[in-house]
Design a protein around this motif. Sequence first.
Motif, PDB file in Angstrom:
ATOM      1  N   SER A  74       0.830  -1.208   0.000  1.00 48.51           N
ATOM      2  CA  SER A  74       0.000   0.000   0.000  1.00 48.51           C
ATOM      3  C   SER A  74       0.863   1.256   0.000  1.00 48.51           C
ATOM      4  CB  SER A  74      -0.914  -0.013   1.222  1.00 48.51           C
ATOM      5  OG  SER A  74      -1.730   1.142   1.243  1.00 48.51           O
ATOM      6  N   LYS A  97      -1.147   1.820  -9.345  1.00 42.15           N
ATOM      7  CA  LYS A  97      -2.358   1.002  -9.453  1.00 42.15           C
ATOM      8  C   LYS A  97      -2.038  -0.474  -9.211  1.00 42.15           C
ATOM      9  CE  LYS A  97      -6.388   0.365 -12.446  1.00 42.15           C
ATOM     10  NZ  LYS A  97      -7.022   0.774 -13.706  1.00 42.15           N
ATOM     11  N   PHE A 114      -1.419  -0.993  -5.493  1.00 43.66           N
ATOM     12  CA  PHE A 114      -2.650  -0.839  -4.718  1.00 43.66           C
ATOM     13  C   PHE A 114      -3.490  -2.110  -4.777  1.00 43.66           C
ATOM     14  CE2 PHE A 114      -2.623   3.983  -4.544  1.00 43.66           C
ATOM     15  CZ  PHE A 114      -2.722   4.030  -3.166  1.00 43.66           C
ATOM     16  N   TYR A 115      -3.585  -2.704  -5.976  1.00 41.37           N
ATOM     17  CA  TYR A 115      -4.411  -3.900  -6.087  1.00 41.37           C
ATOM     18  C   TYR A 115      -3.739  -5.126  -5.468  1.00 41.37           C
ATOM     19  CZ  TYR A 115      -8.178  -1.685  -8.569  1.00 41.37           C
ATOM     20  OH  TYR A 115      -9.252  -0.901  -8.867  1.00 41.37           O
ATOM     21  N   LEU A 143      -4.653  -4.700  -1.902  1.00 46.08           N
ATOM     22  CA  LEU A 143      -6.078  -5.004  -1.721  1.00 46.08           C
ATOM     23  C   LEU A 143      -6.308  -6.508  -1.673  1.00 46.08           C
ATOM     24  CD1 LEU A 143      -8.933  -3.935  -1.482  1.00 46.08           C
ATOM     25  CD2 LEU A 143      -9.056  -3.798  -3.974  1.00 46.08           C
ATOM     26  N   VAL A 201      -7.581   2.437  -2.075  1.00 44.95           N
ATOM     27  CA  VAL A 201      -7.629   2.267  -3.531  1.00 44.95           C
ATOM     28  C   VAL A 201      -8.673   3.199  -4.133  1.00 44.95           C
ATOM     29  CG1 VAL A 201      -7.985   0.635  -5.420  1.00 44.95           C
ATOM     30  CG2 VAL A 201      -6.864  -0.120  -3.322  1.00 44.95           C
TER      31      VAL A 201
END
Length: 725
Positions: free
Chosen positions: A278, A294, A297-298, A301, A319
């Motif tokens: 993160s 991106k 971030f995923y 997640l 996100v």
Amino acid sequence: MNTYLKYIALLSFVLFSTFVLAQNNGGLNIQGERFTVRGSVIESDTRNPIPDVNIEVNGGGYATTDIMGDFRIEVRIGDELTIRYKDFETVYYTIKSNERIEVQVETNKKERTLSKYSKRLRSNPESFKSLIDSADVYLKKDARKSIQFISEALVETNSAKENGIAYESLGDIYFYWKQYDLAVSNYRISLQSTNSNEVSLKLANAYKLNKNYQESIQTYKALDKRELTNWQLVSLYEGLGDVYLLTKDFNTSIDNYKQGLTVAQNHLIKPKETDLNSKIAQAYSAKGDADKAKGFFYKSLNLANSENKKRAVSEKLKVADFQNDISDYSEEIQLRKEALNTISEIEADSVFENESPLTPQKQNYKIGNAYASQGDVGNAISYLEKSIVEAESKSDLIVKKDATRRLSEVYQTAEDYEKSLKAFQDYVDLVDQVYAKKEQQISQAARFSKELSNKQNRITSLESDRELSESKYQLSTEQTKRQKLIIYSLIGGLALLLLAAFLMFKYIKQQRLANNLLALKSLRSQMNPHFIFNALNSVNSFIASNDERTANKYLTDFSLLMRAVLENSEQDFIPLEKEIKLLELYTKLEHFRFKDKFDYTIKVDKNINVNDFVIPPMLLQPYIENAVWHGLRYKKTKGNLEIAINQSNPNEITISIIDDGIGRAQSKALKTEHQQKQNSKGMGNIKKRVSILNEMYKDKVDVSISDFQEEVDTGTKVIVTLKKD
């Protein structure tokens, strides 16, 4: 006429909005152009420069003083400089002109040395531990009571270790209640009593949150990584990443986060894996690299989804914030709606403070804001009204204020000026309420901070009773110095021995390399005559049995082959593309001579990038020569020779040389004693070359030889495995 009145109403509304905003902001603040101001920080009594002082502008700029105490920073007239350093009180300076700034400060170099011993003996040995435990119990409930227990524990301390524990606990209390300057002071006192990696990490973190960035970096870097646990090592890299991110050194921040992530992955520290993915994403986002942000971030997640629901929804909202930053409002809305469903489940067992990002009112507000950014007025109004109702029920004035302001803007966009004006008037009333509440909170915080400072002063005064034993401590210090001198001498001698051993090892390694290079050169010089002799025999045989025109063509191709072989003979490796061309030319010449004995095919996988691989020159030719001369030549029927180059994985290719000739056993039986010696010597040279090259280049080439089939003519299969650099 109605249109004219509408525009007058709109103009009146804009003027009224501007007036109210000006009132709430204390009037208009017109700032000029940015310029660079120079300054210096010096001691007031000695005028000595102070390096590594943190200089921060309220607009977000950051700099540090150099070794001469000088600094440069971009500012505007009216900006406020905050000047922080560990050895003096924080200084605030308002920019009035572009003239050079000189900041004179009084430093506190001589920190009071804490006594390592106490004259007092405790009547109850368990008293100290009980007081520390009680302080920990009240740490998050009642700061005053928790500090009182620490005060009583300090009276009971009877060793340096206990003194360190007490001040560490006191630092923890101040840290939790966000009094970071007091936390720093107590962590430093704790470290004077006993050295602890855990306390050093806490000190570095407190420095960071108190915006003493340089001191934080120095404290982190002073830690010996070899002495840290895996969790502490991850925390160190994470802390450094945080500080560099705050100082906008994005590349260094990302490097430290990634080092921490590697440690966390290697030691299966799952919570830190999520956090660091993160934070790497946030750093890339701050740097402006949205694509990489991106991806990370995923990753975070997906990792968070394997943890508890609260952790998963927190990461989902990060996100969503990122999607808002890159204006991907549809994805943001989808994520926030999913988060709202999870939040409603969590709320059954938990209560969220209004400051938490997980409150429904905040998420409804942000969904409404995203719909407004998309131009979807209907959904924007619906969610903003939900946010206002939810905020009203939970007394969240901040969210209610922001949602009301945004609702006014959305109504204005929809040209519903009456509702827009009403919402704006509600917003103005809420601003006044928030302002009054903030004033009250600031007053309470000031009283609380002052009370904590007074308690800290009383605790510090307790140490004055210990100074009676300081002379004994000084004597102990002198003895320690002598012991250190002996230890340092031994360490110095050991270091010299290690240096000598390293230099000797390096010399031996260089000699071994030189010997290997000489051996390779010798082997190559043996291979060239061997190859030329065999090739000339082929030329002689062909000229004796064919016409002159064909012989000339053969000699032309042979001369091209010889030139290429001699050009490559001095190199350890040549591009695979060159070796393939040499193989095609050589195999063509051999087939010229023995057309009635064999056919051949050379297959190269189309997916192989031949420019990515290199191969030792003259490595494959002897195996092809053996296949033709000792296998296919003696076969009663016409045979086949297949050369195939395939890629087994991205970093490795295999080269197969397969013939269906008479095989190694029959070939050996047919040879004379002289022929056996010659072949043994040629193949032996290849084995030696492969062995030396693998030693020098770490197992780059592997060769295996086996029978091809279980028939009368067993044939031979040679597999050469070649690894990429």
